[in-house]
Write a protein that holds these residues in place. Sequence first.
Motif, mmCIF file in Angstrom:
data_model
loop_
_atom_site.group_PDB
_atom_site.id
_atom_site.type_symbol
_atom_site.label_atom_id
_atom_site.label_comp_id
_atom_site.label_asym_id
_atom_site.label_seq_id
_atom_site.Cartn_x
_atom_site.Cartn_y
_atom_site.Cartn_z
ATOM 1 N N LEU A 64 0.870 13.723 0.448
ATOM 2 C CA LEU A 64 0.867 13.837 1.413
ATOM 3 C C LEU A 64 -1.058 14.640 1.089
ATOM 4 N N ILE A 65 -1.685 14.965 2.258
ATOM 5 C CA ILE A 65 -2.647 15.615 2.210
ATOM 6 C C ILE A 65 -2.690 16.564 3.117
ATOM 7 N N THR A 66 -2.687 17.852 3.115
ATOM 8 C CA THR A 66 -3.148 18.882 3.761
ATOM 9 C C THR A 66 -3.767 19.625 3.672
ATOM 10 N N GLY A 67 -4.513 20.278 4.947
ATOM 11 C CA GLY A 67 -5.785 21.014 4.854
ATOM 12 C C GLY A 67 -5.987 22.181 6.038
ATOM 13 N N LYS A 68 -7.318 22.361 5.542
ATOM 14 C CA LYS A 68 -7.733 23.548 6.548
ATOM 15 C C LYS A 68 -9.040 24.111 6.483
ATOM 16 N N VAL A 69 -9.673 23.870 7.880
ATOM 17 C CA VAL A 69 -11.362 24.413 7.781
ATOM 18 C C VAL A 69 -11.406 25.334 8.964
ATOM 19 N N PRO A 85 1.143 -1.143 -0.021
ATOM 20 C CA PRO A 85 -0.226 -0.032 -0.400
ATOM 21 C C PRO A 85 1.195 1.174 0.136
ATOM 22 N N LEU A 86 0.373 2.486 -0.375
ATOM 23 C CA LEU A 86 1.035 3.684 -0.467
ATOM 24 C C LEU A 86 1.481 4.178 0.300
ATOM 25 N N PRO A 87 2.581 4.561 0.885
ATOM 26 C CA PRO A 87 2.416 5.498 2.360
ATOM 27 C C PRO A 87 2.218 6.670 1.786
ATOM 28 N N ILE A 88 1.372 6.975 3.082
ATOM 29 C CA ILE A 88 0.573 8.716 2.969
ATOM 30 C C ILE A 88 0.362 9.483 3.768
ATOM 31 N N ALA A 89 0.867 10.206 4.119
ATOM 32 C CA ALA A 89 0.725 10.804 4.747
ATOM 33 C C ALA A 89 -0.525 12.353 5.597
ATOM 34 N N VAL A 90 -1.232 12.091 6.240
ATOM 35 C CA VAL A 90 -2.661 12.739 5.956
ATOM 36 C C VAL A 90 -2.082 13.887 7.262
ATOM 37 N N SER A 91 -1.644 15.321 7.412
ATOM 38 C CA SER A 91 -1.284 15.488 8.153
ATOM 39 C C SER A 91 -2.686 16.425 8.786
ATOM 40 N N PRO A 92 -2.929 17.089 9.629
ATOM 41 C CA PRO A 92 -4.535 17.305 10.522
ATOM 42 C C PRO A 92 -4.600 18.248 9.891
ATOM 43 N N MET A 93 -6.213 18.335 9.487
ATOM 44 C CA MET A 93 -5.954 20.455 8.957
ATOM 45 C C MET A 93 -6.049 20.704 9.921
ATOM 46 N N SER A 94 -5.527 21.458 9.542
ATOM 47 C CA SER A 94 -5.508 23.055 10.376
ATOM 48 C C SER A 94 -6.579 23.629 10.531
ATOM 49 N N SER A 108 -9.719 14.252 9.527
ATOM 50 C CA SER A 108 -8.360 13.606 9.363
ATOM 51 C C SER A 108 -8.585 12.366 9.691
ATOM 52 N N LYS A 109 -9.225 12.670 10.739
ATOM 53 C CA LYS A 109 -8.791 10.535 11.465
ATOM 54 C C LYS A 109 -9.217 10.121 10.542
ATOM 55 N N ILE A 110 -11.012 10.579 9.900
ATOM 56 C CA ILE A 110 -12.057 9.856 8.987
ATOM 57 C C ILE A 110 -10.888 9.232 8.023
ATOM 58 N N VAL A 111 -10.383 10.815 7.336
ATOM 59 C CA VAL A 111 -10.011 10.269 5.765
ATOM 60 C C VAL A 111 -8.796 9.126 5.620
ATOM 61 N N GLU A 112 -8.140 9.220 7.169
ATOM 62 C CA GLU A 112 -6.875 8.114 7.667
ATOM 63 C C GLU A 112 -7.039 6.838 7.270
ATOM 64 N N LYS A 113 -8.778 6.515 8.344
ATOM 65 C CA LYS A 113 -9.647 5.208 8.141
ATOM 66 C C LYS A 113 -9.710 4.724 7.114
ATOM 67 N N ASN A 114 -10.173 5.465 5.930
ATOM 68 C CA ASN A 114 -11.112 5.284 4.742
ATOM 69 C C ASN A 114 -10.165 4.597 4.119
ATOM 70 N N LEU A 115 -8.758 5.596 3.945
ATOM 71 C CA LEU A 115 -8.353 5.245 2.936
ATOM 72 C C LEU A 115 -7.057 4.050 3.529
ATOM 73 N N LYS A 116 -6.858 3.721 4.577
ATOM 74 C CA LYS A 116 -6.353 2.041 5.074
ATOM 75 C C LYS A 116 -7.372 1.511 5.171
ATOM 76 N N THR A 117 -8.741 1.241 5.300
ATOM 77 C CA THR A 117 -9.639 0.772 4.919
ATOM 78 C C THR A 117 -9.665 -0.145 3.825
#
Lengths: 450, 172
Positions: A113-118, A36-45, A68-77
């Motif tokens: 890498l996924i980054t973001g802002k909310v 699986p592709l190693p991916i970093a999901v940085s918490p949404m700032s 971010s946790k939801i994104v991470e869990k989805n990607l892992k599943t």
Amino acid sequence: MKNIMIRRFFVFVFFIYSFNAKALIEVDITRGNLNPLPIAVSPMSIDEESRKNFEKILKKKNIGSEISKIVEKNLKTSGLFNPLNKDAFLQAPDIANLKPRFEDWNLIKAQALITGKVNLINEKLRLEFRLWDVLAGKEMMALAFTTVPNNWRRVGHIITDKVYERLTGEKGYFDTRIIYVAEEGPKTRRIKKLAIMDQDGANNKFLTLGNELVLTPRFNPTSQMVTYLSYFRNLPRVYLLDIETGMQEVVGDFPGMTFAPRFSPDGKKIIMSFAKDGNSDIYTMDLENRIVEKITNHPSIDTSPSYSPDGKYISFNSDRSGYQQIYTMESNGKNVKRISFGKGLYGTPVWSPRGDLIAFTKLHKGKFYIGVMRTDGSGERLLTENFYQEAPSWSPNGRVLIFYRETKTDDKGEGFSAKLWSIDLTGYNERQVVTPTDASDPSWSSLLSN
Amino acid sequence: MKKSRIRNIDQGAIMKLNKIFKNAFLITIACLVLSACATQKKAGQMQGDVYTGKDTVEYLASGVPDRVFFATNESVLTTASRETLRKQAAWLRKNSKVTVVLEGHADERGTREYNLALGERRANAAKDYLMTYGISSDRISVLSYGKERPVDSGSNPLAWSKNRRSVTVKAN
């Protein structure tokens, strides 16, 4: 029942850098992905004021990291990605979203890498996110959404869908729901209720009380309607349920038992079995003009019909050869062809939304298999074997199957359970889909935001 | 040389016999253990794979059993089933106001939708037979539960045989 509202989403692309597609990362989903592709999901700032306001509205301490946790869990599943541990992240979320220090992310072996802002703006949740190719040091995608704060989980699912689509080249399946039958009680007096949940198991809700037996709910591919079998007043009939309003109605005026319902791909017809005098045939009913058509006419059992995604063909289950096998025909009932010829019995054919495959349940020598074959019956592939399992339903992108599995009872008739499971078309990545109660007969919705 | 070879062969044969005895002994023990555990698994509970016991049977009236049993994936009435249905028909003729529901069932070894159809076919086989003994179809309705309502929750051939059934239930 009416509190399940799909709130409208505003999605727009706010800017996309030009990029060189050839050089960027891609994930191949056509084979079992063992790396699986190693991916970093940085918490949404999130700025302090928005954080506090969201905490008041949603009772969540930091909505940025929750998304971010939801994104991470989805990607892992999905089995295609390996989200990296946040403890190793060197760059703060807000700065990473502006401009990642690629060397730092490279150091922890992240390839994407996924980054973001909310923010909270005018009582709306506004989220922007970016997907970066760490090795190439480039931005691959940037998107922003505005929606009501209560939709925060869906924001996480939509981000995952966009990332999945960008990296695999195919639509995702995360902003979706599963309708299923929740089960409890002893096997001889099982109580069954319709239940619905998000694809990841969140927001579980029961849609019926369990007063009558309900079976085989199936989503309309184009709306928030469900068709299912109910034993209301001990008359097994196909019903239609609007999950937004809770309105239910019986489908058609048949003098006997109707069952095995499914929608046509345009959502305008229901196809089902009608049993009378020991013979089950396949019928359709047009939901607009209520015209009923008889599609098969054979003294055998004809059931479990399923349309091809273009609506031109129907696959179904029949024992006209003596045993249960899978057949296809044109949607007017002409040109019936048997397509299953392997050893054993075949049931529950379901046409893939991609149109190329039919998923099925197979029984052979006391074991149950979930498998797929091409629509002419060639290329049969069995994905999973167990004591008992059946009823595969496709993810809207045709890459994953959800089904249910029951365990055998012991000598005293105890130890029985029914659970939902999912497996990739490749045969890899088999997982239990956690439900609050025992569960069966899952059906996967289309993408909610399309 | 020759003698010793013969002796060797004999010894081999004896060892083999010993093994057979040992195995036979183990098998008898296994049988004893099995029959001890599953006391309901008496001889005569099943013929082929059709249930012939009485454990789960209820009665519409004295001497009128309420249900008939089927072989795997079959809806053909056995001799015993026909005898039961003739008793039901006689009772229904005597009690002309009674209406009944025939509830068809299947075991858990099949897909849900196919089993719904199979249960319907079984109940109709029973209905057809009652009709040939003079019971009007107006008095009989048919319902299939497929595999949704087993009487025995076990996952073994005997439990499955009890679950493959059509039950005549008084409706009024």
